[in-house]
Design an enzyme around this catalytic site. Structure first.
Site, PDB file in Angstrom:
ATOM      1  CD  GLU A  51      -7.425  -8.662   6.797  1.00 28.81           C
ATOM      2  OE1 GLU A  51      -7.482  -7.417   6.902  1.00 28.81           O
ATOM      3  OE2 GLU A  51      -6.520  -9.353   7.301  1.00 28.81           O
ATOM      4  CG  ASP A  62      -6.175   0.447   4.267  1.00 29.52           C
ATOM      5  OD1 ASP A  62      -5.858  -0.430   5.085  1.00 29.52           O
ATOM      6  OD2 ASP A  62      -7.315   0.568   3.793  1.00 29.52           O
TER       7      ASP A  62
END
Length: 258
Positions: A51, A62
């Site tokens: 990824e 995140d």
């Protein structure tokens, strides 16, 4: 509509080699010129796919490690256009998956994106801030491509919602293991294994757990109830602090007994 290849590839990998391990790396965090080496080393170490994070100024999903990696990439002038230009010049033995926020892809232009990715190893997109209800903004552009639009299932998803997402899902199902952002040292719910098992029971495509997975113990725990794991912050941290070989060694240790 073109037949997507990511799901059958992962299903065959499961049959041939066992559980799935997908590392996440922030493209360009350690210099864009190092990206081909990172991809090659992680593939050689046991990753079934990789990824690739697209740096973005407001990465709402995140945690601090990946946020910093994104800032490092942005400070070096890394853009989605530069990443794709590099991917067009290189090969990969395993599929690549772009993880980015909707604004990055819309700004690039979805028709242009699918055209430019056609000659690359990219076989999937993860867009964490694109709700299922708005996927029609993206899906029609991917219909004639080999790009799978991967769905995320959260801890709060009902059984009906899980069925809806897994039926619509392409590539694999991304089962989020915590509420909140990515990161190291997360505390998992006591009912998490039951939740993952329920997704696995319903889903017609592979189910991978992600968010907060940072040890071989975590990897073994989650692969006992689903098809594999996605490991991000741990890999990003190792690449930044110790280098490509250290990240590869972690993957080898985590996957050797799966």
């Amino acid at each position: 509509m073109q037949t997507k290849t990511l799901t059958p590839y992962l299903q065959q990998y499961l049959k041939d080699k066992g559980k799935l391990f997908i590392p996440y790396i922030m493209a360009g965090a350690n210099g864009l010129e190092r990206l081909p080496q990172e991809i090659e080393e992680l593939a050689k170490s046991g990753a079934c796919a990789i990824e690739l994070g697209i740096p973005f100024s407001d990465p709402v999903a995140d945690g601090p490690v990946i946020q910093q990696a994104g800032l490092d990439a942005l400070c070096q002038g890394v853009t989605l256009k530069k990443i794709i230009r590099l991917l067009q010049t290189m090969s990969s033995d395993i599929p690549l998956i772009l993880m980015g926020y909707a604004n990055s892809f819309f700004h690039y232009g979805l028709e242009q994106l699918t055209d430019d990715l056609r000659t690359t190893a990219v076989k999937g997109l993860i867009i964490p801030d694109l709700p299922y209800e708005h996927q029609e903004l993206v899906a029609p552009f991917l219909a004639s491509s080999d790009l799978s639009l991967i769905q995320l299932v959260t801890l709060t998803s009902s059984r009906e919602r899980i069925a809806q997402l897994t039926t619509a899902g392409e590539g694999f199902v991304y089962a989020v293991t915590v509420n909140g952002t990515t990161g190291l040292g997360k505390t998992y719910s006591t009912s998490l294994n039951k939740h993952l098992a329920a997704i696995k029971e319903i889903s017609p495509i592979p189910v991978l757990a992600g968010f907060g997975i940072s040890s071989t113990e975590d990897v073994h725990r989650f692969t006992s109830v689903c098809d594999g794991v996605i490991v991000g912050s741990k890999i990003v941290s190792l690449l930044s602090s110790e280098g490509t070989q250290a990240a590869g060694q972690f993957i080898k240790q985590a996957t050797e007994s799966l």
